[in-house]
Design a protein around this motif. Sequence first.
Motif, short mmCIF file in Angstrom:
data_model
loop_
_atom_site.label_atom_id
_atom_site.label_comp_id
_atom_site.label_asym_id
_atom_site.label_seq_id
_atom_site.Cartn_x
_atom_site.Cartn_y
_atom_site.Cartn_z
N HIS A 1 -25.09 10.09 65.26
CA HIS A 1 -24.60 9.41 66.46
C HIS A 1 -25.75 8.76 67.22
O HIS A 1 -25.65 7.60 67.66
CB HIS A 1 -23.88 10.43 67.35
CG HIS A 1 -23.19 9.82 68.53
ND1 HIS A 1 -22.92 10.52 69.68
CD2 HIS A 1 -22.73 8.55 68.76
CE1 HIS A 1 -22.31 9.72 70.55
NE2 HIS A 1 -22.19 8.53 70.01
N THR B 1 -28.51 7.78 65.97
CA THR B 1 -28.99 6.67 65.15
C THR B 1 -28.11 5.44 65.34
O THR B 1 -28.60 4.31 65.43
CB THR B 1 -29.04 7.08 63.67
OG1 THR B 1 -29.82 8.28 63.54
CG2 THR B 1 -29.67 5.99 62.82
N GLU B 2 -26.81 5.66 65.39
CA GLU B 2 -25.90 4.55 65.66
C GLU B 2 -26.17 3.94 67.03
O GLU B 2 -26.19 2.71 67.19
CB GLU B 2 -24.45 5.02 65.59
CG GLU B 2 -23.44 3.91 65.87
CD GLU B 2 -22.03 4.42 66.05
OE1 GLU B 2 -21.08 3.68 65.72
OE2 GLU B 2 -21.87 5.57 66.54
N GLN B 3 -26.40 4.76 68.02
CA GLN B 3 -26.67 4.26 69.37
C GLN B 3 -27.98 3.48 69.41
O GLN B 3 -28.09 2.47 70.11
CB GLN B 3 -26.71 5.43 70.36
CG GLN B 3 -25.36 6.09 70.58
CD GLN B 3 -25.45 7.30 71.50
OE1 GLN B 3 -26.44 8.03 71.49
NE2 GLN B 3 -24.42 7.51 72.30
N LEU B 4 -28.97 3.94 68.66
CA LEU B 4 -30.27 3.27 68.65
C LEU B 4 -30.20 1.91 67.97
O LEU B 4 -30.76 0.93 68.46
CB LEU B 4 -31.30 4.15 67.94
CG LEU B 4 -32.71 3.57 67.78
CD1 LEU B 4 -33.38 3.40 69.15
CD2 LEU B 4 -33.56 4.45 66.87
N THR B 5 -29.50 1.85 66.85
CA THR B 5 -29.49 0.62 66.04
C THR B 5 -28.32 -0.31 66.38
O THR B 5 -28.36 -1.49 66.04
CB THR B 5 -29.41 0.96 64.55
OG1 THR B 5 -28.17 1.66 64.28
CG2 THR B 5 -30.58 1.85 64.13
N GLY B 6 -27.28 0.26 66.99
CA GLY B 6 -26.11 -0.55 67.29
C GLY B 6 -25.21 -0.80 66.11
O GLY B 6 -24.32 -1.66 66.16
N SER B 7 -25.42 -0.09 65.00
CA SER B 7 -24.58 -0.28 63.82
C SER B 7 -24.53 1.00 63.02
O SER B 7 -25.22 1.97 63.30
CB SER B 7 -25.12 -1.41 62.94
OG SER B 7 -26.25 -0.96 62.18
N ARG B 8 -23.68 0.96 61.97
CA ARG B 8 -23.54 2.09 61.07
C ARG B 8 -24.10 1.75 59.68
O ARG B 8 -23.77 2.42 58.70
CB ARG B 8 -22.07 2.50 60.96
CG ARG B 8 -21.46 2.94 62.29
CD ARG B 8 -20.00 3.34 62.15
NE ARG B 8 -19.49 3.88 63.40
CZ ARG B 8 -18.26 4.38 63.57
NH1 ARG B 8 -17.41 4.38 62.54
NH2 ARG B 8 -17.88 4.87 64.73
N ASP B 9 -24.95 0.77 59.63
CA ASP B 9 -25.49 0.32 58.35
C ASP B 9 -26.33 1.39 57.66
O ASP B 9 -26.53 1.34 56.44
CB ASP B 9 -26.33 -0.95 58.54
CG ASP B 9 -25.49 -2.15 58.94
OD1 ASP B 9 -24.25 -2.09 58.77
OD2 ASP B 9 -26.07 -3.14 59.43
#
Length: 281
Positions: free
Chosen positions: A197, A199-207
């Motif tokens: 979660h 990581t998603e917030q940091l990058t802005g994606s789920r890639d």
Amino acid sequence: MRVDGIKWISSFPENIKSGIPRASAVLVLNDYDTGYPFACLESSIISAARTAASAALATDWLTRERVKPRRLGFVGAGLIARHIHTYLVAAGWDFEEVGVYDLSAENAAAFRSYLAAGEASVRVSVRQDAEDLVRSSDLVVFATVAAQPHVRDPRWFAHNPLVLNVSLRDLAPEVLLESANVLDDVEHCLKAGTSPHLTEQLTGSRDFVDGTLADVMAGSVRVPADRPVVFSPFGLGVLDLAVGKSVYDRVRADGDLRVVEDFFHELDRYGVPGHTGGPSS
């Protein structure tokens, strides 16, 4: 399995200071057709068994195209770590070395003694810190009560281990971004401040998410051999229901059910003439 239900977990990390497990749990099983509850089970061990079985399953599938791990390391020396070790051994894993690290030296020493007593031919050691543990292990199990990341350096994982991120919040996004990431369920994992979660917030994606364990089992996702692999299982309640129903069926077949008579106070839709009703006892 035609069962509905709910699991209630009560997690109090301070319990371990009193010598009792961190978590207690109750599982209620409901009839699939009527919704009526038919069993209430103590579920801390059911939950631990489900967690450990999931970890052992992931270890099997995520190493099928990689070098088999021979050095096992535990960050966290509690009940979940013990159950994961039990399931790995039961699944046929044979390790040359097992390492243990815990913030509590007493807990680490106790877990080491437990492991050594059960595996006389395996070298079991207590590591001085998390870095030493990670760098010296091919299979790393995080089973702590950490509320936020404390492992931030991707270089610790340069030897490309398989990481079972069972406690979900030990690893910083920097580690996940340098790894292949397999989850048990994407929507479940990407919430509540877990490492995925964050990581998603940091990058802005789920890639950064490669797929789920089910994808790996179905052959639609390949596990790389040249990167660390992190398995993050949020824990699927439906699996607890499956294990709980299996326990119920076994106890029932053995004739050991403890039935609470008259649990349902009133089952007549319009009541019984002359009966005033009232609260259930």
